[in-house]
Scaffold this motif. Structure first.
Motif, PDB file in Angstrom:
ATOM      1  N   PRO A 233      -9.769 -28.490 -77.887  1.00  0.00           N
ATOM      2  CA  PRO A 233     -10.417 -28.612 -79.197  1.00  0.00           C
ATOM      3  C   PRO A 233      -9.515 -28.262 -80.374  1.00  0.00           C
ATOM      4  O   PRO A 233      -9.694 -28.807 -81.472  1.00  0.00           O
ATOM      5  N   GLU A 234      -8.522 -27.358 -80.154  1.00  0.00           N
ATOM      6  CA  GLU A 234      -7.645 -26.942 -81.253  1.00  0.00           C
ATOM      7  C   GLU A 234      -6.666 -28.043 -81.660  1.00  0.00           C
ATOM      8  O   GLU A 234      -6.019 -27.956 -82.703  1.00  0.00           O
ATOM      9  N   GLY A 235      -6.543 -29.063 -80.844  1.00  0.00           N
ATOM     10  CA  GLY A 235      -5.621 -30.157 -81.148  1.00  0.00           C
ATOM     11  C   GLY A 235      -4.971 -30.675 -79.886  1.00  0.00           C
ATOM     12  O   GLY A 235      -4.428 -29.895 -79.106  1.00  0.00           O
ATOM     13  N   GLY A 236      -5.048 -31.965 -79.666  1.00  0.00           N
ATOM     14  CA  GLY A 236      -4.472 -32.543 -78.457  1.00  0.00           C
ATOM     15  C   GLY A 236      -4.834 -34.002 -78.327  1.00  0.00           C
ATOM     16  O   GLY A 236      -4.777 -34.747 -79.298  1.00  0.00           O
ATOM     17  N   VAL A 237      -5.267 -34.398 -77.145  1.00  0.00           N
ATOM     18  CA  VAL A 237      -5.602 -35.790 -76.867  1.00  0.00           C
ATOM     19  C   VAL A 237      -6.942 -36.136 -77.501  1.00  0.00           C
ATOM     20  O   VAL A 237      -7.902 -35.376 -77.413  1.00  0.00           O
ATOM     21  N   SER A 238      -7.015 -37.303 -78.118  1.00  0.00           N
ATOM     22  CA  SER A 238      -8.258 -37.737 -78.730  1.00  0.00           C
ATOM     23  C   SER A 238      -9.265 -38.134 -77.655  1.00  0.00           C
ATOM     24  O   SER A 238      -8.951 -38.893 -76.738  1.00  0.00           O
ATOM     25  N   VAL A 239     -10.497 -37.608 -77.756  1.00  0.00           N
ATOM     26  CA  VAL A 239     -11.565 -38.006 -76.827  1.00  0.00           C
ATOM     27  C   VAL A 239     -12.682 -38.749 -77.548  1.00  0.00           C
ATOM     28  O   VAL A 239     -13.498 -39.416 -76.915  1.00  0.00           O
ATOM     29  N   LEU A 240     -12.742 -38.627 -78.854  1.00  0.00           N
ATOM     30  CA  LEU A 240     -13.656 -39.403 -79.682  1.00  0.00           C
ATOM     31  C   LEU A 240     -12.945 -39.688 -80.993  1.00  0.00           C
ATOM     32  O   LEU A 240     -12.521 -38.765 -81.686  1.00  0.00           O
ATOM     33  N   CYS A 241     -12.787 -40.949 -81.308  1.00  0.00           N
ATOM     34  CA  CYS A 241     -12.054 -41.299 -82.524  1.00  0.00           C
ATOM     35  C   CYS A 241     -12.733 -42.470 -83.224  1.00  0.00           C
ATOM     36  O   CYS A 241     -13.529 -43.202 -82.634  1.00  0.00           O
ATOM     37  N   GLU A 242     -12.398 -42.622 -84.480  1.00  0.00           N
ATOM     38  CA  GLU A 242     -13.036 -43.632 -85.319  1.00  0.00           C
ATOM     39  C   GLU A 242     -11.974 -44.371 -86.114  1.00  0.00           C
ATOM     40  O   GLU A 242     -11.070 -43.763 -86.696  1.00  0.00           O
ATOM     41  N   SER A 243     -12.058 -45.686 -86.127  1.00  0.00           N
ATOM     42  CA  SER A 243     -11.122 -46.480 -86.922  1.00  0.00           C
ATOM     43  C   SER A 243     -11.504 -46.394 -88.397  1.00  0.00           C
ATOM     44  O   SER A 243     -12.670 -46.163 -88.738  1.00  0.00           O
ATOM     45  N   HIS A 244     -10.533 -46.571 -89.255  1.00  0.00           N
ATOM     46  CA  HIS A 244     -10.806 -46.594 -90.693  1.00  0.00           C
ATOM     47  C   HIS A 244      -9.651 -47.263 -91.410  1.00  0.00           C
ATOM     48  O   HIS A 244      -8.597 -47.545 -90.823  1.00  0.00           O
ATOM     49  N   ARG A 245      -9.876 -47.553 -92.672  1.00  0.00           N
ATOM     50  CA  ARG A 245      -8.802 -48.160 -93.469  1.00  0.00           C
ATOM     51  C   ARG A 245      -7.603 -47.231 -93.534  1.00  0.00           C
ATOM     52  O   ARG A 245      -7.747 -46.021 -93.587  1.00  0.00           O
ATOM     53  N   VAL A 246      -6.435 -47.821 -93.550  1.00  0.00           N
ATOM     54  CA  VAL A 246      -5.218 -47.010 -93.600  1.00  0.00           C
ATOM     55  C   VAL A 246      -5.104 -46.345 -94.964  1.00  0.00           C
ATOM     56  O   VAL A 246      -5.138 -47.023 -95.997  1.00  0.00           O
ATOM     57  N   ASP A 247      -4.997 -45.033 -94.943  1.00  0.00           N
ATOM     58  CA  ASP A 247      -4.776 -44.301 -96.185  1.00  0.00           C
ATOM     59  C   ASP A 247      -3.434 -44.711 -96.784  1.00  0.00           C
ATOM     60  O   ASP A 247      -2.413 -44.748 -96.087  1.00  0.00           O
ATOM     61  N   GLU A 248      -3.423 -45.042 -98.064  1.00  0.00           N
ATOM     62  CA  GLU A 248      -2.202 -45.554 -98.700  1.00  0.00           C
ATOM     63  C   GLU A 248      -1.061 -44.552 -98.633  1.00  0.00           C
ATOM     64  O   GLU A 248       0.090 -44.917 -98.404  1.00  0.00           O
ATOM     65  N   THR A 249      -1.387 -43.273 -98.809  1.00  0.00           N
ATOM     66  CA  THR A 249      -0.335 -42.251 -98.766  1.00  0.00           C
ATOM     67  C   THR A 249       0.268 -42.154 -97.370  1.00  0.00           C
ATOM     68  O   THR A 249       1.495 -42.149 -97.201  1.00  0.00           O
ATOM     69  N   MET A 250      -0.589 -42.103 -96.340  1.00  0.00           N
ATOM     70  CA  MET A 250      -0.081 -41.982 -94.970  1.00  0.00           C
ATOM     71  C   MET A 250       0.648 -43.256 -94.528  1.00  0.00           C
ATOM     72  O   MET A 250       1.616 -43.189 -93.777  1.00  0.00           O
ATOM     73  N   GLN A 251       0.188 -44.408 -95.003  1.00  0.00           N
ATOM     74  CA  GLN A 251       0.907 -45.642 -94.669  1.00  0.00           C
ATOM     75  C   GLN A 251       2.297 -45.631 -95.299  1.00  0.00           C
ATOM     76  O   GLN A 251       3.289 -46.014 -94.664  1.00  0.00           O
ATOM     77  N   ALA A 252       2.383 -45.159 -96.541  1.00  0.00           N
ATOM     78  CA  ALA A 252       3.684 -45.098 -97.212  1.00  0.00           C
ATOM     79  C   ALA A 252       4.621 -44.116 -96.506  1.00  0.00           C
ATOM     80  O   ALA A 252       5.819 -44.397 -96.330  1.00  0.00           O
TER      81      ALA A 252
END
Length: 394
Positions: A233-252
């Motif tokens: 739970p603190e961080g690791g492999v995704s077990v439930l995830c959701e798609s979304h639009r690419v954040d412009e900052t993270m894409q850059a």
């Protein structure tokens, strides 16, 4: 000549997503693993299963058997899924037949991103936010550096997920230490901390990833996801995830990295987004990622797009679908178990009840990653393996 694809690491969920993607296009897809059957090999879209020697026991033996499989089945497209098989194939790349396409960049390009210590240096040079880090060359360096650590928890991060050393593959994993005593015990006990690693500040926030396909340093497409639940739970492999639009900052920021590496292939750039909105670079996976099925479900068929970019086929139009969720059911069950057995100092009784409710009441738009009604055999295979693992632990 018929194109024949060999997908390695058949027990990986990404291998299953690749097999379903390419096999559903009518392509011949063989699946290899170091066992007789595998998750992806159970799929209706798998044309043939192959067994090869475990690369962890002998890198040379593994590669020789891959050469035999290529010759026997006339393989023209070779697709490793994990770092372990990719590193071995890169080491012997010049021995592959010229008719075989290996759709991964050269070793020096991969090292720019896969080596987490080098990645931190590159990110700082490109002015990309990263957690505060102390780079350590070995266990002794780390034990000395711990004296300067006053804020916990901290993250102990090996410089690679898989280390190829003198014909041997060594698996590593990221560790979170909540006290200095816990950190010292981890450094003294674990073999992977005898190699370079970093001590990083722990970033509280939501895990997000940018998925990308590049061709000769130029972007072909991007998509993104949010990690709603992870194991641990603190961080690791995704077990439930959701798609979304690419954040412009993270894409850059992702483009800065991948363009600097003159990337050619797929990659996932992982971030932790802090409460103030700052995206901190965690790592780059220079290969297909665990939640690949989410991208395919969301209209971005990365396996087929990668195949097209390397075989000269016309690229299909990318049709981005509305946000979707994908759940790895057994991974989510493992996560719930970890939450329930955690001390109350981390998860209160009411929080644990909330996590149980969330587990049994998924969003009605959520699809399961492995268990699909039109291809159920991989799920039955996964269930059998899961029960065997539980039995061996008791």
């Amino acid at each position: 000549m018929e194109s024949r694809i060999l997908v390695l690491d058949g027990n990986q969920r990404a291998a299953l997503a690749v097999t379903r993607s390419l096999g559903s296009k009518g392509l011949w897809v063989g699946v290899g693993e170091s066992s007789d059957m595998s998750l992806a090999g159970s799929s209706r879209y798998c044309s043939r299963t192959m067994r090869y020697q475990d690369p962890f026991s002998s890198t040379q033996g593994f590669f020789n058997e891959i050469l035999d499989i290529i010759k026997q089945y006339n393989i023209t497209f070779l697709l490793p899924i994990t770092e372990a098989t990719a590193y071995v194939l890169l080491q012997y790349r010049d021995r592959l037949p010229p008719s075989v396409i290996l759709p991964i960049p050269s070793n020096d390009r991969i090292e720019m991103l896969a080596d987490k210590n080098h990645l931190q240096e590159l990110a700082r040079h490109l002015q990309i936010p990263t957690p505060d880090s102390l780079l350590c060359q070995n266990r002794a360096d780390g034990l000395k550096a711990l004296d300067a650590c006053t804020v916990f928890p901290i993250v102990l991060k090996p410089f690679k997920s898989k280390i190829l050393d003198d014909g041997e593959i060594i698996s590593t994993s990221v560790a979170i230490a909540y006290t200095q005593e816990e950190a010292r015990a981890l450094l003294e006990k674990r073999r992977d901390f005898s190699y370079p690693f970093s001590i990083q500040s722990f970033i509280e926030g939501e895990g997000q990833g940018v998925f990308a396909l590049y061709s000769n340093g130029q972007p072909v497409c991007f998509t993104a996801h949010r990690r709603l639940r992870e194991k641990p739970p603190e961080g690791g492999v995704s077990v439930l995830c959701e798609s979304h639009r690419v954040d412009e900052t993270m894409q850059a920021l992702s483009h800065k990295l991948l363009h600097a590496a003159q990337w050619n292939g797929v990659a996932m750039v992982e971030f932790k987004v802090a409460a103030d909105g700052t995206p901190y670079l965690m790592e780059v996976n220079p290969r297909f990622w665990g939640s690949l099925q989410l991208a395919v479900d969301s209209g971005v068929d990365f396996p087929y797009l990668l195949y097209c970019t390397h075989t000269g086929l016309e690229l299909p139009k990318v049709n981005y679908a509305p946000p979707k969720r994908v759940r790895w059911l057994l991974g989510d069950l493992d996560r719930l178990y970890l939450v329930l057995k955690a001390p109350r100092s981390r998860y209160s009784f009411s929080r644990k009840l909330l996590e149980i409710f969330r587990f049994i009441s998924p969003n009605r738009h959520t699809r399961h990653e492995v268990n699909r009604s039109n291809d159920l055999r991989p799920f039955w295979f996964e269930i059998r393996q899961y029960l065997k693992a539980l039995k061996s632990e008791t």
